[in-house]
Enzyme design. Structure first.
Site, short mmCIF file in Angstrom:
data_model
loop_
_atom_site.label_atom_id
_atom_site.label_comp_id
_atom_site.label_asym_id
_atom_site.label_seq_id
_atom_site.Cartn_x
_atom_site.Cartn_y
_atom_site.Cartn_z
N HIS A 1 7.01 -6.11 5.08
CA HIS A 1 6.89 -6.46 3.66
C HIS A 1 6.66 -7.98 3.55
CE1 HIS A 1 7.77 -7.15 -0.53
NE2 HIS A 1 7.57 -5.85 -0.72
N ASN B 1 10.86 0.77 -3.69
CA ASN B 1 11.54 -0.24 -2.89
C ASN B 1 12.49 -0.99 -3.82
OD1 ASN B 1 12.28 -2.45 -1.36
ND2 ASN B 1 10.22 -3.32 -1.19
N GLY C 1 5.36 -8.50 -7.85
CA GLY C 1 6.34 -9.03 -8.79
C GLY C 1 5.76 -10.04 -9.77
N LYS D 1 14.61 -3.19 -3.12
CA LYS D 1 14.84 -4.57 -2.66
C LYS D 1 16.35 -4.90 -2.69
CE LYS D 1 10.17 -5.73 -3.95
NZ LYS D 1 9.20 -6.73 -4.40
N GLU E 1 -0.53 -4.47 0.05
CA GLU E 1 0.16 -5.18 -1.02
C GLU E 1 -0.32 -6.63 -1.06
OE1 GLU E 1 4.10 -3.16 -2.12
OE2 GLU E 1 4.51 -4.48 -0.45
N SER F 1 2.94 -4.80 -8.50
CA SER F 1 2.97 -4.67 -9.96
C SER F 1 2.44 -3.32 -10.46
CB SER F 1 2.23 -5.83 -10.63
OG SER F 1 2.84 -7.05 -10.30
N GLU G 1 7.75 -10.15 1.65
CA GLU G 1 8.96 -10.97 1.47
C GLU G 1 9.64 -11.20 2.80
OE1 GLU G 1 10.60 -8.46 -1.57
OE2 GLU G 1 9.03 -9.14 -2.94
P1 PGA Z 1 6.45 -4.91 -7.44
O1 PGA Z 1 6.83 -4.92 -5.88
O2 PGA Z 1 6.10 -3.49 -7.78
O3 PGA Z 1 7.69 -5.39 -8.13
O4 PGA Z 1 5.29 -5.83 -7.60
C1 PGA Z 1 6.08 -4.18 -4.97
C2 PGA Z 1 6.65 -4.36 -3.59
O5 PGA Z 1 7.12 -5.45 -3.27
O6 PGA Z 1 6.63 -3.42 -2.77
#
Ligand code: PGA
Length: 256
Positions: free
Chosen positions: A97, A9, A175, A11, A169, A215, A99
């Protein structure tokens, strides 16, 4: 037998040129023996989809989008429809997601509408679920995740369940450099599978791909991908590093 899926992803990162460069780098590093045992998916920003589609065409690497609107078309300024994603070459789309839940008010019912819309247009959908740190500390994470899964899967016909992927997640792991322990991951993946079994059947639940995200990096991927019930990973930060991303895919392909 569930195939491993490694999904990147990207983003809101990389312009058109940089997206092309990254797609070419990934393409150059992926060997056919990885794709024999695992699926690789990349999800660039909307504006790069069609270009990246041209770059990876015929390679076996799959293309996905990070979001869609749940209506077919119309006056929804700035939105992107399922049909548009299909026309840009997408096979997958992500929804729910954290976010998007946090910053764009994507509720469980919106996630469900988006999942249904994607499936109606023959897109495979990756539905993200996961608890916040507060919800974990308050020990309500199991009911939160059960509710997210149950609401996201509402009205999905069982014959479409082959096209549904769930990504666990934990919000506190995205992140942040923190990741859930293998024990925590195994517990939640089992909870998600049991929830799907309750709604559909044992067979459908057993065949459902469940990813872990939060992560995941080249150092922890092997342990996470080897955990029971983990069918792959949804990767943010590390998916922007071609060596790391392809290394993680290699780890996935090597898991027995
Ligand atoms: P990350 O993000 O690997 O940077 O923690 C995972 C995600 O948001 O799908």
């Amino acid at each position: 037998m569930r195939r491993k899926l490694i999904a990147g992803n990207w983003k809101m990162n990389l312009g058109l040129n940089e997206s092309g460069v990254l797609a070419k780098q990934i393409l150059g590093k992926v060997k056919q023996n990885i794709l024999k045992n695992a699926d690789i998916l990349i999800c660039p920003p909307f504006i790069s989809l069609s270009q990246v589609c041209g770059i990876i065409k015929g390679s076996g690497i799959k293309l996905g989008a990070q979001n869609l609107h749940y209506e077919n078309d119309g006056a929804y300024t700035g939105e992107i429809s399922a049909t548009m994603l299909r026309s840009a070459g997408c096979e997958y789309v992500i929804t729910g997601h954290s976010e998007r839940r946090k910053y764009f008010n994507e509720t469980n019912s919106v996630v469900n509408k988006k999942a249904l819309q994607a499936l109606n247009h023959d897109l495979k959908v990756i539905i993200c679920v996961g608890e916040t740190l507060q919800e974990r500390e308050d020990e309500i994470f199991e009911s939160i995740i059960t509710e997210q899964v149950t609401m996201a899967l509402k009205d999905i016909p069982s014959e479409k369940m082959n096209d549904v992927v769930i990504a666990y997640e934990p919000v506190w792991a995205i992140g942040t450099g923190l990741n859930a322990s293998p024990k925590q991951v195994i517990e939640i993946h089992a909870l998600i599978r049991n929830t799907a079994e309750g709604i559909f059947s044992k067979d459908i639940a057993e065949n459902m791909i469940i990813l872990y995200g939060g992560s995941v990096n080249k150092d922890n991927a092997k342990e996470i991908l080897s955990a029971a019930g983990v069918d792959g990973a949804l990767i943010g930060g590390a998916s922007l590093k071609p060596d790391d991303f392809v290394f993680i895919a290699e780890q996935a392909a090597a898991v027995k």
